[in-house]
Design a protein around this motif. Structure first.
Motif, mmCIF file in Angstrom:
data_model
loop_
_atom_site.group_PDB
_atom_site.id
_atom_site.type_symbol
_atom_site.label_atom_id
_atom_site.label_comp_id
_atom_site.label_asym_id
_atom_site.label_seq_id
_atom_site.Cartn_x
_atom_site.Cartn_y
_atom_site.Cartn_z
ATOM 1 N N PRO B 103 1.487 -1.540 -0.024
ATOM 2 C CA PRO B 103 -0.264 -0.261 0.296
ATOM 3 C C PRO B 103 0.722 1.110 0.231
ATOM 4 C CG PRO B 103 -1.283 -1.411 1.319
ATOM 5 C CD PRO B 103 0.451 -1.960 1.352
ATOM 6 N N VAL B 104 0.849 2.685 -0.245
ATOM 7 C CA VAL B 104 1.049 3.581 -0.757
ATOM 8 C C VAL B 104 1.460 4.295 0.536
ATOM 9 C CG1 VAL B 104 0.706 6.039 -0.823
ATOM 10 C CG2 VAL B 104 -0.803 5.284 -3.180
ATOM 11 N N TRP B 105 0.458 4.274 2.164
ATOM 12 C CA TRP B 105 0.574 4.492 3.180
ATOM 13 C C TRP B 105 2.228 3.515 2.990
ATOM 14 C CZ3 TRP B 105 0.839 1.784 7.660
ATOM 15 C CH2 TRP B 105 1.063 0.790 7.592
ATOM 16 N N ARG B 106 2.693 2.393 3.652
ATOM 17 C CA ARG B 106 3.540 1.456 3.717
ATOM 18 C C ARG B 106 4.790 1.906 3.285
ATOM 19 N NH1 ARG B 106 2.454 -3.357 7.352
ATOM 20 N NH2 ARG B 106 -0.089 -3.531 7.476
ATOM 21 N N ASN B 107 4.328 1.569 2.011
ATOM 22 C CA ASN B 107 5.733 2.638 0.698
ATOM 23 C C ASN B 107 6.056 3.763 1.359
ATOM 24 O OD1 ASN B 107 7.026 1.302 -1.508
ATOM 25 N ND2 ASN B 107 4.647 0.891 -1.140
ATOM 26 N N PHE B 108 5.234 4.722 1.896
ATOM 27 C CA PHE B 108 5.497 5.981 2.282
ATOM 28 C C PHE B 108 7.176 6.202 3.800
ATOM 29 C CE2 PHE B 108 5.330 9.791 4.036
ATOM 30 C CZ PHE B 108 5.459 10.959 3.196
ATOM 31 N N PHE B 109 6.230 4.937 4.192
ATOM 32 C CA PHE B 109 7.220 4.943 5.942
ATOM 33 C C PHE B 109 8.260 3.931 5.736
ATOM 34 C CE2 PHE B 109 4.021 7.849 7.009
ATOM 35 C CZ PHE B 109 4.419 8.298 8.335
ATOM 36 N N LEU B 110 7.974 3.328 5.018
ATOM 37 C CA LEU B 110 8.530 2.145 4.892
ATOM 38 C C LEU B 110 10.481 1.955 5.054
ATOM 39 C CD1 LEU B 110 9.284 -1.304 4.018
ATOM 40 C CD2 LEU B 110 9.679 -0.453 1.339
ATOM 41 N N GLY B 111 11.201 1.626 5.792
ATOM 42 C CA GLY B 111 12.348 2.063 6.317
ATOM 43 C C GLY B 111 12.688 2.833 7.087
ATOM 44 N N LYS B 134 -1.145 10.380 3.929
ATOM 45 C CA LYS B 134 -2.555 11.368 3.131
ATOM 46 C C LYS B 134 -2.113 12.590 3.255
ATOM 47 C CE LYS B 134 -7.332 10.857 2.377
ATOM 48 N NZ LYS B 134 -7.559 10.257 1.011
ATOM 49 N N GLU B 135 -1.816 12.756 4.381
ATOM 50 C CA GLU B 135 -1.628 14.741 3.747
ATOM 51 C C GLU B 135 -0.810 15.175 3.921
ATOM 52 O OE1 GLU B 135 -0.991 15.889 8.631
ATOM 53 O OE2 GLU B 135 -3.302 15.604 8.738
ATOM 54 N N ARG B 145 -6.817 8.751 -4.012
ATOM 55 C CA ARG B 145 -8.488 8.151 -3.622
ATOM 56 C C ARG B 145 -8.494 7.189 -2.312
ATOM 57 N NH1 ARG B 145 -8.084 6.868 -8.999
ATOM 58 N NH2 ARG B 145 -7.316 4.487 -9.225
ATOM 59 N N ASP B 146 -6.802 6.865 -1.458
ATOM 60 C CA ASP B 146 -7.006 5.375 -0.814
ATOM 61 C C ASP B 146 -4.909 5.099 -1.068
ATOM 62 O OD1 ASP B 146 -7.671 3.726 0.525
ATOM 63 O OD2 ASP B 146 -8.057 2.738 -0.670
ATOM 64 N N VAL B 147 -4.681 5.504 0.435
ATOM 65 C CA VAL B 147 -3.607 5.672 0.769
ATOM 66 C C VAL B 147 -3.287 3.992 0.925
ATOM 67 C CG1 VAL B 147 -2.634 7.262 1.298
ATOM 68 C CG2 VAL B 147 -3.786 6.415 3.248
ATOM 69 N N ASP B 148 -4.237 3.441 1.012
ATOM 70 C CA ASP B 148 -4.590 1.505 0.609
ATOM 71 C C ASP B 148 -3.867 1.237 -0.405
ATOM 72 O OD1 ASP B 148 -3.998 0.907 3.556
ATOM 73 O OD2 ASP B 148 -6.556 1.300 4.180
#
Ligand SMILES: Nc1ncnc2c1ncn2[C@@H]1O[C@H](COP(=O)(O)OP(=O)(O)OP(=O)(O)O)[C@@H](O)[C@H]1O
Ligand SMILES: [Mg+2]
Lengths: 349, 284
Positions: B103-111, B134-135, B145-148
């Motif tokens: 998911p997008v949010w997991r990628n965003f915070f990966l690592g 999202k923010e 539409r969906d960070v998931d």
């Protein structure tokens, strides 16, 4: 003629409509397996009268657990992008080590259990290390360790016991206690339930929590999905992969202990071929063969399908020779379903 | 070859006479370059010109053999990308940036996952990470539409933007982008360029690699043109026009060569072409 006025939909509308809850549910990795399990359950209920008896259900659950405990860690490893072909014989190795140390040195069985844990974890570490150091596919590395362990199991057992099986350790100190942990049988409402079923559920719960709620889980998905991307953002890829191989060896130890304390003696040639059943459970449960996608619950459903099918065929009084054909067909079907799921996930549909 | 120096404050990144060899291949020679906060430095050049080698030195993948590499005025030589990250230098590679099935949010915070709780119950702070992803993306003008959704479902440009937003969020001071627009269509490239400009407006120093002057010129403040490992031009925007930049990239020497050939073939207008090549200062 009535006129319909075409309104261009606002961009925000088009976005909101894009992902319904049903879509989300269908996007879960285990959904295909769940549907399959329900279908098979209904099918065997119809064709085999014996299938719906409580005692049959307990047999099905026990068979499921006997695959399921290993399928938990094998599914995590597969999500992390790797295979372990030595998983089947490692269970036997682990049971042999515990049995042999306790019996030959006349120790309390717990000493054998502890030594076995250390050695089996070391085997998992070795698998991981070989994979990392050689850079070869884990398929090849563990194919090597698979044959080595299979040979050592037979060789050492014959050398030490002059037999293909180990002597019973039933009379040894600590046996009853260890049995109550690894292989206790309870009678609940007239039906026998083995503790391994409970352990199986516990392991599935832990693995699910690990995968979805912890940083380690994030890393498992990442190293399987794209190891180079994961490395580039600072994920310890090597450490994660080695830990996954050790996870497999941990459940191999646990299930090995179940076998030892359930049957008292260990057949040294056991376990060969089971590694494929574990992989089938994981794949039927939605794990991609290419890594990066899957779930522990899915693997549990896969194991339950295995338990239902292997016993259902017997209850239906069919020739069990057909079982492997079904297993293969199921694997193919599951792989195709998974492929479609992945294409949809990747190509944005 | 002008290099305007901001009086007083040192540049975020400053290369002076930097060179790099791979065995007996000289990949870079005598490169001088500054990256300042709130500026976009474009590195342009053809295939094999040494662009990637240059950013690999800044990103910590390779060490330089010659010259001086300074970050915040202090001399450095990075041994690993981690060291570069610790100095606030983040690199966004075209395809190395994300794990498609996550998911997008997991990628965003990966690592760099945010966690809560302690001991064996230490777990991901999913609510925080979802909300923040999202923010932050919204802050860069990406309305998901969906960070998931798996990040693989985003378009190439959107994915690039997530990687940029991520680097900005985790406190990068210098952002290196290796050909972020190379595989993108006109519209998508426009979207990415807009975020590159946003990153500059947030005060980051940006190094933007491209072989397309039409993408680089509108956003860039400084332009370094590489050819066969050498700098053949280093200009601030007010010193050069898009046409000049394009011509210089196409290579004054090549134009000269072409003029030669045309001349010997007796084609009219060849001398003018040659003249132009000389004006561009690249006929050697
Ligand atoms: N690891 C290496 N070993 C030897 N030579 C290398 C290595 N990496 C790059 N080179 C050489 O150095 C030169 C510059 O390569 P570089 O990758 O920096 O070019 P580039 O400008 O990024 O090109 P492109 O636009 O194709 O990405 C090339 O001639 C290349 O062959
Ligand atoms: Mg390059």
């Amino acid at each position: 003629m009535s006129q319909t006025i075409e309104r261009p939909s606002a961009p925000s509308d088009e976005r909101l409509a894009a992902r319904s809850p049903l879509r989300k549910l269908l996007g879960r990795p285990e959904i295909g397996a769940l549907v399959g399990a329900v279908v098979l359950f209904v099918f065997f209920s119809l064709v085999a009268d014996a299938f719906l008896r409580a005692s049959s259900f307990s047999t099905v659950l026990y068979s499921s657990a006997s695959m399921g405990i290993m399928a938990v860690s094998v599914s995590l490893l597969m999500i992390g992008g790797e295979f372990d072909l030595s998983a089947g014989v490692m269970v036997t190795t682990s049971a042999l080590i515990a049995s042999m140390f306790s019996y030959q040195l006349t120790l309390n069985v717990w000493a054998g259990v502890a030594i076995s844990l250390v050695v089996t974890l070391a085997l998992g570490f070795l698998n991981g290390l070989l994979y990392v150091k050689t850079g070869l596919p884990s398929f090849i590395v563990t194919l090597g360790t698979f044959f080595m362990l299979a040979g050592l199991n037979l060789g050492f057992t014959k050398l030490i016991t002059h037999n293909v099986a180990t002597p019973s350790i039933e009379d040894m100190d600590g046996f009853e206690q260890a049995r109550s942990v690894f292989a206790a049988n309870w009678t609940i409402g007239g039906v026998q339930v083995n503790i391994s079923v409970l352990w199986w559920i516990v392991f599935v719960a832990i693995a699910t929590w690990l995968l979805l709620r912890t940083r380690s889980g994030n890393w498992i998905f990442a190293v399987g999905g794209s190891a180079s991307s994961a490395r580039a953002v600072g994920v310890p890829v090597t450490r994660t992969k080695i830990a996954l191989f050790m996870g497999v060896s941990f459940t191999a130890w646990f299930y090995g202990m179940h076998i030892l304390f359930n049957f008292k003696s260990v057949q040294s040639g056991e376990g060969i071929g089971n590694e494929f059943f574990y992989i089938i459970c994981a794949v039927v449960g939605g794990c991609l063969l290419t890594g990066g996608y899957g779930s522990a619950i899915g693997a549990a459903i896969g194991a339950f399908i295995w338990g239902m099918t292997s016993n259902g065929i017997v209850y239906a009084e069919w020739n069990p020779d057909w079982f492997k054909f079904f297993l293969g067909a199921m694997l193919l079907a599951a792989t195709v379903v998974n492929l479609v799921v992945r294409r949809r996930a990747e190509a944005g549909q | 070859m002008t290099a305007r120096h901001e009086a007083g404050r040192p540049s975020l990144v400053e290369l002076t006479g930097v060179g790099k060899r791979y065995g007996n291949v000289i990949a870079l020679r005598d490169i001088t370059l500054q990256v300042n906060a709130g500026e976009i430095t474009c590195v342009l050049g053809d295939n094999g010109a040494g662009k990637s080698t240059l950013i690999k030195i800044i990103a910590g993948l390779h060490r330089h053999d010659e010259g001086v590499f300074r970050v915040d005025g202090r001399e450095v030589a990075f041994g690993s990308p981690r060291e570069a990250l610790e100095h606030g230098i983040a690199t966004v590679y075209q395809d190395l940036a994300v794990v498609p099935l996550m998911p997008v949010w997991r990628n965003f915070f990966l690592g760099s996952e945010k966690r809560k709780g302690s001991g064996p119950l230490k777990r991901l702070d999913i609510g925080f990470m979802r909300g923040t992803a999202k923010e932050e993306l919204l802050g860069m003008g990406i309305d998901l539409r969906d960070v998931d959704q798996p990040i693989g479902t985003l378009s190439g440009g959107e994915r690039q933007c997530v990687a940029i937003a991520r680097a900005v969020y985790f406190g990068a001071k210098i952002l290196i982008l290796d050909e972020p627009t190379a595989a993108l269509g006109v519209k998508q490239a426009g979207v990415v360029l807009r975020y590159v400009v946003q990153a500059r407006e947030r005060g980051l120093g940006v190094v933007f690699i491209s072989h397309n002057p039409h993408h680089a010129y509108p956003v860039g403040d400084r332009f370094l043109i590489l050819k066969r490992g050498r700098s053949i031009g280093y200009h601030t925007k007010d010193e050069i026009t898009l046409d000049e930049l394009t011509a210089q990239m196409a290579g004054g020497a090549e134009l000269d060569q072409l003029a030669h050939e045309l001349e010997s073939a007796g084609v009219k207008g060849a001398p003018e072409l040659r003249e132009e090549a000389r004006d561009l200062g690249a006929s050697d």
